[in-house]
Design a protein around this motif. Sequence first.
Motif, mmCIF file in Angstrom:
data_model
loop_
_atom_site.group_PDB
_atom_site.id
_atom_site.type_symbol
_atom_site.label_atom_id
_atom_site.label_comp_id
_atom_site.label_asym_id
_atom_site.label_seq_id
_atom_site.Cartn_x
_atom_site.Cartn_y
_atom_site.Cartn_z
ATOM 1 N N ARG A 143 0.830 -1.214 0.000
ATOM 2 C CA ARG A 143 0.000 0.000 0.000
ATOM 3 C C ARG A 143 0.861 1.258 0.000
ATOM 4 N NH1 ARG A 143 -2.928 -3.126 3.776
ATOM 5 N NH2 ARG A 143 -2.274 -1.824 5.549
ATOM 6 N N HIS A 144 1.965 1.228 0.719
ATOM 7 C CA HIS A 144 2.891 2.372 0.681
ATOM 8 C C HIS A 144 3.437 2.579 -0.738
ATOM 9 C CE1 HIS A 144 2.928 2.128 5.096
ATOM 10 N NE2 HIS A 144 3.589 3.265 5.123
ATOM 11 N N ILE A 145 3.762 1.487 -1.400
ATOM 12 C CA ILE A 145 4.256 1.597 -2.777
ATOM 13 C C ILE A 145 3.184 2.193 -3.675
ATOM 14 C CG2 ILE A 145 4.929 0.259 -4.813
ATOM 15 C CD1 ILE A 145 6.436 -1.647 -2.920
ATOM 16 N N HIS A 146 1.942 1.725 -3.532
ATOM 17 C CA HIS A 146 0.859 2.254 -4.361
ATOM 18 C C HIS A 146 0.670 3.754 -4.125
ATOM 19 C CE1 HIS A 146 -0.925 -2.073 -4.149
ATOM 20 N NE2 HIS A 146 0.137 -2.005 -4.940
ATOM 21 N N ALA A 147 0.735 4.169 -2.867
ATOM 22 C CA ALA A 147 0.618 5.598 -2.560
ATOM 23 C C ALA A 147 1.775 6.380 -3.153
ATOM 24 C CB ALA A 147 0.546 5.806 -1.048
ATOM 25 N N SER A 148 2.967 5.819 -3.051
ATOM 26 C CA SER A 148 4.161 6.442 -3.630
ATOM 27 C C SER A 148 3.993 6.654 -5.130
ATOM 28 C CB SER A 148 5.381 5.550 -3.362
ATOM 29 O OG SER A 148 6.458 5.849 -4.212
ATOM 30 N N GLN A 149 3.458 5.651 -5.792
ATOM 31 C CA GLN A 149 3.260 5.753 -7.240
ATOM 32 C C GLN A 149 2.206 6.787 -7.585
ATOM 33 O OE1 GLN A 149 2.429 1.578 -7.588
ATOM 34 N NE2 GLN A 149 4.468 1.069 -8.362
ATOM 35 N N THR A 150 1.209 6.931 -6.738
ATOM 36 C CA THR A 150 0.143 7.901 -6.990
ATOM 37 C C THR A 150 0.636 9.331 -6.846
ATOM 38 O OG1 THR A 150 -1.585 6.360 -6.277
ATOM 39 C CG2 THR A 150 -2.133 8.709 -6.236
ATOM 40 N N VAL A 151 1.380 9.598 -5.774
ATOM 41 C CA VAL A 151 1.819 10.973 -5.510
ATOM 42 C C VAL A 151 3.173 11.284 -6.136
ATOM 43 C CG1 VAL A 151 0.496 11.098 -3.376
ATOM 44 C CG2 VAL A 151 2.899 10.385 -3.285
ATOM 45 N N LYS A 152 3.806 10.249 -6.716
ATOM 46 C CA LYS A 152 5.101 10.405 -7.380
ATOM 47 C C LYS A 152 6.174 10.939 -6.426
ATOM 48 C CE LYS A 152 3.311 10.796 -12.080
ATOM 49 N NZ LYS A 152 2.042 10.149 -11.756
ATOM 50 N N LYS A 153 6.198 10.322 -5.250
ATOM 51 C CA LYS A 153 7.241 10.598 -4.271
ATOM 52 C C LYS A 153 7.861 9.264 -3.878
ATOM 53 C CE LYS A 153 4.999 14.775 -2.498
ATOM 54 N NZ LYS A 153 4.501 15.527 -1.324
ATOM 55 N N PRO A 154 9.154 9.246 -3.525
ATOM 56 C CA PRO A 154 9.829 7.977 -3.262
ATOM 57 C C PRO A 154 9.315 7.274 -2.016
ATOM 58 C CG PRO A 154 11.256 9.817 -2.701
ATOM 59 C CD PRO A 154 10.063 10.398 -3.406
ATOM 60 N N VAL A 155 9.505 5.966 -2.001
ATOM 61 C CA VAL A 155 9.161 5.165 -0.837
ATOM 62 C C VAL A 155 10.459 4.799 -0.119
ATOM 63 C CG1 VAL A 155 9.134 2.989 -2.161
ATOM 64 C CG2 VAL A 155 7.880 3.151 -0.020
ATOM 65 N N VAL A 156 10.446 4.891 1.208
ATOM 66 C CA VAL A 156 11.620 4.579 2.024
ATOM 67 C C VAL A 156 11.432 3.177 2.599
ATOM 68 C CG1 VAL A 156 13.010 5.252 4.015
ATOM 69 C CG2 VAL A 156 11.922 7.011 2.595
ATOM 70 N N VAL A 157 12.333 2.269 2.235
ATOM 71 C CA VAL A 157 12.143 0.854 2.537
ATOM 72 C C VAL A 157 13.126 0.367 3.591
ATOM 73 C CG1 VAL A 157 12.151 -1.474 1.572
ATOM 74 C CG2 VAL A 157 11.231 0.439 0.227
ATOM 75 N N HIS A 158 12.572 -0.274 4.598
ATOM 76 C CA HIS A 158 13.320 -0.949 5.665
ATOM 77 C C HIS A 158 13.238 -2.442 5.406
ATOM 78 C CE1 HIS A 158 14.114 -1.914 10.069
ATOM 79 N NE2 HIS A 158 13.438 -3.001 9.700
ATOM 80 N N THR A 159 14.361 -3.139 5.477
ATOM 81 C CA THR A 159 14.329 -4.595 5.374
ATOM 82 C C THR A 159 15.294 -5.202 6.375
ATOM 83 O OG1 THR A 159 14.537 -6.512 3.904
ATOM 84 C CG2 THR A 159 16.054 -4.689 3.509
ATOM 85 N N ARG A 160 14.811 -6.202 7.092
ATOM 86 C CA ARG A 160 15.678 -6.917 8.031
ATOM 87 C C ARG A 160 15.237 -8.373 8.092
ATOM 88 N NH1 ARG A 160 17.640 -5.212 14.168
ATOM 89 N NH2 ARG A 160 19.374 -6.687 14.226
ATOM 90 N N ALA A 161 16.173 -9.256 7.788
ATOM 91 C CA ALA A 161 15.910 -10.699 7.753
ATOM 92 C C ALA A 161 14.778 -11.022 6.789
ATOM 93 C CB ALA A 161 15.607 -11.232 9.150
ATOM 94 N N ALA A 162 14.653 -10.218 5.729
ATOM 95 C CA ALA A 162 13.533 -10.397 4.799
ATOM 96 C C ALA A 162 13.915 -9.938 3.387
ATOM 97 C CB ALA A 162 12.320 -9.617 5.293
ATOM 98 N N SER A 165 7.704 -1.133 -8.359
ATOM 99 C CA SER A 165 8.179 0.063 -7.665
ATOM 100 C C SER A 165 9.537 0.462 -8.232
ATOM 101 C CB SER A 165 8.292 -0.220 -6.168
ATOM 102 O OG SER A 165 8.740 0.918 -5.477
ATOM 103 N N THR A 166 9.640 1.692 -8.705
ATOM 104 C CA THR A 166 10.869 2.163 -9.347
ATOM 105 C C THR A 166 11.425 3.432 -8.708
ATOM 106 O OG1 THR A 166 9.602 3.471 -10.949
ATOM 107 C CG2 THR A 166 10.140 1.205 -11.566
ATOM 108 N N HIS A 167 10.792 3.911 -7.655
ATOM 109 C CA HIS A 167 11.135 5.224 -7.106
ATOM 110 C C HIS A 167 11.252 5.098 -5.588
ATOM 111 C CE1 HIS A 167 9.960 9.803 -7.026
ATOM 112 N NE2 HIS A 167 11.211 9.598 -6.682
ATOM 113 N N GLY A 168 12.456 4.783 -5.122
ATOM 114 C CA GLY A 168 12.580 4.567 -3.696
ATOM 115 C C GLY A 168 14.004 4.490 -3.202
ATOM 116 N N ILE A 169 14.107 4.310 -1.888
ATOM 117 C CA ILE A 169 15.378 4.196 -1.178
ATOM 118 C C ILE A 169 15.357 2.906 -0.368
ATOM 119 C CG2 ILE A 169 16.916 5.216 0.550
ATOM 120 C CD1 ILE A 169 15.380 7.874 0.154
ATOM 121 N N LEU A 170 16.376 2.083 -0.518
ATOM 122 C CA LEU A 170 16.591 0.997 0.435
ATOM 123 C C LEU A 170 17.504 1.570 1.500
ATOM 124 C CD1 LEU A 170 15.643 -1.878 0.827
ATOM 125 C CD2 LEU A 170 17.748 -2.680 -0.211
#
Length: 257
Positions: free
Chosen positions: A117-136, A149-154
């Motif tokens: 859902r965060h990705i979908h919102a990011s795509q709608t407003v054309k702002k990057p998504v900030v992604v946290h990943t741990r053990a996943a 998703s093409t617009h974000g930060i890991l």
Amino acid sequence: MFTDTHCHLTLLDLTPYGGDLDLALEQAREAGVSRFMSISVDLDDHIQLAAIAARHADVGYSVGVHPCEDPATMARATTDYLVELAQPEKVWALGETGLDYFHSTDFIQEQKECFARHIHASQTVKKPVVVHTRAAKQDTVDIIRAEKSTHGILHCFTEDWETAKAVLDCGYYISFSGIVSFKNAQDLRDVAKQVPLDRVLIETDSPYLAPMPYRGKSNEPKYVPYVAKALSDVYDKSLEEMALITKQNFENLLNLK
């Protein structure tokens, strides 16, 4: 000159500043930090962060909910509500969102759905998504790919080159925290060396993960130059060059439409 792309201004230990966040930000500016993105972990953080950003022209913020929050909070983060929260100009990103199986595997499906859902919102407003990943890492990559998703930060990157390449191929930027400066982080520096210079960002993730020589202490934005210094050694660039490169990269990220 330096850009702290991921700090938690509402969580800083402000004891050295008599509880005054403005003084902490001023010290960071004196250290050369010229832009701050303060990250939401709770869906209601936007209220306090909007007030901070209104007082400081060089502060922007994100809106969203961390994957370690409870399922009821994650459920509130509908795509429509995230889009609504993301409308102000000072909202620079969505998140931090993502997957965290280190702290909990009880709500994996809820994490995945909230991330999407965060990705979908990011795509709608054309702002990057900030992604946290741990053990996943594999599930994180799979969702980024599946949702196109093409617009974000890991953010706070600590994974292997395979993971880095996967998200880079999707168009993501990779942000390094103080961990890259740790003496036992040579494997991470080896991965960093392979990341294209035009996709690198720096962050503190303060109040966590203070860089050397402050490891173990409470972190704050004024320490982000030490992250840049660690990367300048990796890339054989001057500190000034690393500051300008990462500053430009962040501007490029924000200007993507």
